[in-house]
Design a protein around this motif. Structure first.
Motif, short mmCIF file in Angstrom:
data_model
loop_
_atom_site.label_atom_id
_atom_site.label_comp_id
_atom_site.label_asym_id
_atom_site.label_seq_id
_atom_site.Cartn_x
_atom_site.Cartn_y
_atom_site.Cartn_z
N MET A 36 13.86 6.82 -28.89
CA MET A 36 13.59 5.43 -29.63
C MET A 36 12.73 5.92 -30.80
N LYS A 37 13.01 5.38 -31.99
CA LYS A 37 12.25 5.51 -33.25
C LYS A 37 11.86 4.12 -33.80
N ILE A 38 10.76 3.95 -34.66
CA ILE A 38 10.50 2.85 -35.50
C ILE A 38 11.31 2.74 -36.47
N TYR A 39 11.92 1.87 -36.71
CA TYR A 39 12.57 1.62 -37.88
C TYR A 39 11.96 0.79 -38.92
N VAL A 40 11.62 -0.26 -38.63
CA VAL A 40 10.72 -1.13 -39.68
C VAL A 40 9.59 -1.53 -38.94
N MET A 41 8.72 -1.80 -39.63
CA MET A 41 7.23 -2.52 -39.10
C MET A 41 7.01 -3.47 -40.37
N SER A 42 6.26 -4.82 -40.06
CA SER A 42 6.21 -5.61 -41.14
C SER A 42 4.73 -5.87 -41.53
N VAL A 43 4.39 -6.31 -42.77
CA VAL A 43 3.13 -6.84 -43.01
C VAL A 43 3.46 -8.15 -43.69
N LEU A 44 2.84 -9.26 -43.16
CA LEU A 44 3.09 -10.68 -43.87
C LEU A 44 2.35 -10.70 -45.19
N VAL A 45 3.13 -11.03 -46.14
CA VAL A 45 2.44 -10.82 -47.48
C VAL A 45 2.58 -12.41 -48.11
N ASP A 46 1.52 -12.90 -48.94
CA ASP A 46 1.39 -14.42 -49.51
C ASP A 46 2.70 -14.53 -50.62
N ASP A 47 3.10 -13.29 -51.29
CA ASP A 47 3.88 -13.31 -52.45
C ASP A 47 4.46 -11.93 -52.37
N HIS A 84 14.75 -1.57 -49.84
CA HIS A 84 15.52 -2.47 -49.74
C HIS A 84 15.06 -4.02 -50.66
N ASP A 85 15.77 -4.53 -51.13
CA ASP A 85 15.29 -5.93 -51.72
C ASP A 85 16.59 -6.82 -52.16
N THR A 123 11.70 -4.08 -48.43
CA THR A 123 10.99 -3.01 -47.70
C THR A 123 10.82 -1.69 -48.97
N VAL A 124 9.64 -1.33 -48.29
CA VAL A 124 9.01 -0.02 -49.14
C VAL A 124 9.08 1.27 -48.17
N VAL A 125 9.01 2.25 -48.62
CA VAL A 125 8.95 3.69 -47.72
C VAL A 125 8.23 4.46 -48.64
N SER A 126 7.42 5.72 -47.77
CA SER A 126 6.88 6.74 -48.36
C SER A 126 7.52 7.39 -49.26
N GLU A 186 10.43 2.08 -42.41
CA GLU A 186 10.32 1.12 -43.72
C GLU A 186 9.11 0.09 -43.50
N LEU A 187 8.41 -0.14 -44.49
CA LEU A 187 7.61 -1.29 -44.11
C LEU A 187 7.96 -2.55 -44.88
N LEU A 188 8.30 -3.61 -44.00
CA LEU A 188 8.85 -4.89 -44.46
C LEU A 188 7.74 -5.77 -45.04
N LEU A 189 7.80 -6.19 -46.45
CA LEU A 189 6.84 -7.00 -46.96
C LEU A 189 7.46 -8.48 -46.59
N GLU A 190 6.97 -9.05 -45.59
CA GLU A 190 7.72 -9.97 -45.22
C GLU A 190 6.80 -11.48 -45.38
N PRO A 191 7.49 -12.35 -45.95
CA PRO A 191 7.01 -13.60 -46.39
C PRO A 191 6.08 -14.28 -45.24
N SER A 192 5.08 -14.83 -45.59
CA SER A 192 4.09 -15.21 -44.65
C SER A 192 4.61 -16.73 -44.52
N GLY A 193 5.56 -17.31 -44.55
CA GLY A 193 5.65 -18.78 -44.46
C GLY A 193 5.69 -19.60 -43.23
N HIS A 194 5.75 -18.62 -42.11
CA HIS A 194 5.70 -19.25 -40.74
C HIS A 194 4.40 -19.95 -40.80
N PRO A 195 4.48 -21.05 -40.07
CA PRO A 195 3.09 -21.70 -39.98
C PRO A 195 1.86 -21.16 -39.15
N ALA A 196 2.29 -19.99 -38.32
CA ALA A 196 1.10 -19.14 -37.72
C ALA A 196 0.86 -18.24 -38.56
N ALA A 197 1.43 -17.82 -39.51
CA ALA A 197 1.12 -16.65 -40.33
C ALA A 197 -0.44 -16.85 -40.91
#
Length: 131
Positions: free
Chosen positions: A1-12, A30-31, A42-45, A53-64
């Motif tokens: 098993m390998k890590i494929y994508v991790m995310s960071v919640l971003v405002d914009d 990916h865009d 997503t961005v990569v090194s 890949e680092l997913l620049l994930e929208p932080s629209g969820h109310p818990a974010a």
């Protein structure tokens, strides 16, 4: 098993893409639209374009927002990136206007620093120290 994508919640996502590519030096991988203004972004090194890949994930969820605010208030980074030389990377990023909340310091087996990613998160950079 390998890590494929991790995310960071971003405002914009557009602002995050600019910061993570132009300032930090990652490369867009990916865009793709996923509904509304949100994108699968997503961005990569550049040193490992086929790696995690680092997913620049929208932080629209109310818990974010409360989650991100609590992490920042407590000084907890949302992500950690390994560098070869924390002091050199600190200087490079500071010269680009990046705001650090923790300047380079030794912390056990790593040398580390923490900065504001301009998108609602703290990010840590680490250098492994041989003991």
């Amino acid at each position: 098993m390998k890590i494929y994508v991790m995310s960071v919640l971003v405002d914009d996502q557009s602002k995050a893409l600019e910061f993570y590519t132009k300032t930090l030096g990652f490369v867009a991988k990916h865009d793709m639209p996923i509904g509304g203004e949100d994108r699968w972004l997503t961005v990569v090194s550049p040193e490992d374009p086929g790696g995690t890949e680092l997913l620049l994930e929208p932080s629209g969820h109310p818990a974010a927002k409360p989650f991100k605010d609590a992490l920042v208030k407590d000084g907890i980074p949302a992500a950690s990136f390994k560098v070869d030389d924390v002091d050199a990377e600190f200087k490079r990023l500071r010269d680009l206007g990046v705001r650090f909340t923790t300047e380079p310091m030794d912390a056990g087996t790593v040398r580390m620093a923490v900065f504001d990613d301009t998108c609602g998160n703290l990010v840590q950079i680490i250098e492994m120290i041989e003991k």
